[in-house]
Design an enzyme around this catalytic site. Structure first.
Site, PDB file in Angstrom:
ATOM      1  N   THR A  56      48.045  73.098  42.235  1.00 13.43           N
ATOM      2  CA  THR A  56      46.997  72.620  43.147  1.00 13.43           C
ATOM      3  C   THR A  56      46.123  71.646  42.360  1.00 13.43           C
ATOM      4  OG1 THR A  56      46.963  74.754  44.277  1.00 13.43           O
ATOM      5  CG2 THR A  56      45.069  73.307  44.625  1.00 13.43           C
ATOM      6  N   LYS A 116      46.579  71.631  51.217  1.00 15.70           N
ATOM      7  CA  LYS A 116      46.237  72.784  50.376  1.00 15.70           C
ATOM      8  C   LYS A 116      44.720  72.878  50.164  1.00 15.70           C
ATOM      9  CE  LYS A 116      46.609  76.028  47.259  1.00 15.70           C
ATOM     10  NZ  LYS A 116      46.837  77.409  47.674  1.00 15.70           N
TER      11      LYS A 116
END
Ligand code: NAD
Length: 297
Positions: free
Chosen positions: A93, A168
């Site tokens: 991420t 995300k």
């Protein structure tokens, strides 16, 4: 069988690499942490002495690293011996800017790239039930599907390069805000004399229902599998949630988007981490409220 170079064998990377190995792929891996390398060796993965050695000759390279800085440091090195036309999938991420740099830098070298961050935590990584949100061309997505299905259950093409990270960041901002909202509601319910189990039963079937309540309740004794019942150990660390809320803040400023609740949640998580709770699961944020004294006016 595909020759895969896997970089980053932490909480998420290790079980993901293991699933690829169990599916019959050759997983050549590297992590700067010697403990992680020993664990990889014991699990039958093929540890390599450097990123260079893990990448050399690999048809697919997968990274699962803490942040954008790490991804660019690891993959940006000029001398990396990528196989011609190799496929590079970043599952970390990371921030929107680093993600754009990842696609641009490697694309200039003729490599095919995807950003494919995940949701589902360590349990989902071990069980192969992760959700992948993927950014890249249709052709690259189609090429990755078979491998991603080894590690995940829901594989969604979010759109063009960068779209996976965008999804995300937005998802985790929502998860951080809703966990804080559920914590506030549970705390208030208790202060008003309600049994938390009664409130849980009511809100779970009312308009307050959400994943943070029904699947991951922050109060012990409500959802058996939730980290709240294990002293908030394991799960998704508060410091990682803070990182993701900061990524959302950066993205909101850059795109002139109001994200007031996201910013508020980031501040509360920052205080929680500063109080030494950064390694606890993010549902431990309820402890920030529990310590507060009733107002005396
Ligand atoms: P982690 O800290 O457990 O693992 C990261 C690994 O990268 C570590 O083993 C570290 O030694 C290694 N590393 C760092 N720099 C390196 C380098 N230069 N070369 C090689 N290895 C290096 O983190 P994690 O929990 O596995 O998370 C990885 C990514 O996945 C993060 O971006 C995180 O936000 C994201 N993520 C985590 C979860 C979760 O539940 N833990 C869920 C979804 C997404």
């Amino acid at each position: 069988m595909t020759a895969i170079g896997f970089i980053g064998l932490g909480n998420m990377g290790f079980p993901m690499a293991c699933r690829l190995k169990e599916a019959g792929h050759e997983v050549r891996c590297f992590d700067v942490n010697t403990g992680s390398m020993e664990r990889a060796h014991d699990a039958g993965l093929q540890p390599r002495a450097s990123v260079q050695e893990a990448v050399a000759g690999a048809e697919v390279v997968i990274t699962m690293l803490p942040s954008g800085r790490h991804v660019l440091e690891v993959l940006g090195a000029e001398a990396l011996p990528f196989a011609p036309g190799a496929f590079v999938i970043d599952c970390s991420t990371i921030d929107v800017e680093s993600c754009a740099a990842f696609h641009a830098t490697l694309g200039e070298r003729g490599l095919v790239t995807l950003d494919a961050p995940v949701s589902g935590g360590v349990g989902g990584a071990a069980a192969g039930t992760l959700t992948f949100m993927v950014g890249g061309t249709e052709a690259a997505f189609a090429r990755a599907l078979e491998l991603l299905r080894v590690m995940g259950k829901n594989i969604i093409h979010a759109g063009a390069p960068g779209a996976g990270q965008a999804a995300k960041i937005c998802n985790n901002m929502l998860a951080g805000i809703s966990m804080l909202a559920v914590s506030e509601a549970l705390h208030l319910a208790k202060r008003l004399g309600l049994d938390p189990k009664k409130f849980f039963e009511i809100a779970s079937t009312s308009s307050g229902q959400c994943w943070a309540l029904t699947s991951y309740a922050p109060e012990p004794g409500l959802v058996p599998a939730a980290p709240a019942n294990r002293g908030y150990e394991g799960g998704f660390a508060s410091e990682l949630m803070l990182k993701d809320l900061r990524l959302a803040e950066q993205a909101a400023v850059a795109s002139h988007s109001p994200a007031l609740l996201g910013a508020a949640a980031a501040s509360v998580y920052a205080m929680h981490c500063a109080a030494g709770k950064g390694r606890l699961d993010f549902s431990s944020i309820i402890q920030m409220l529990g310590a507060a004294q009733p107002a005396r006016i």
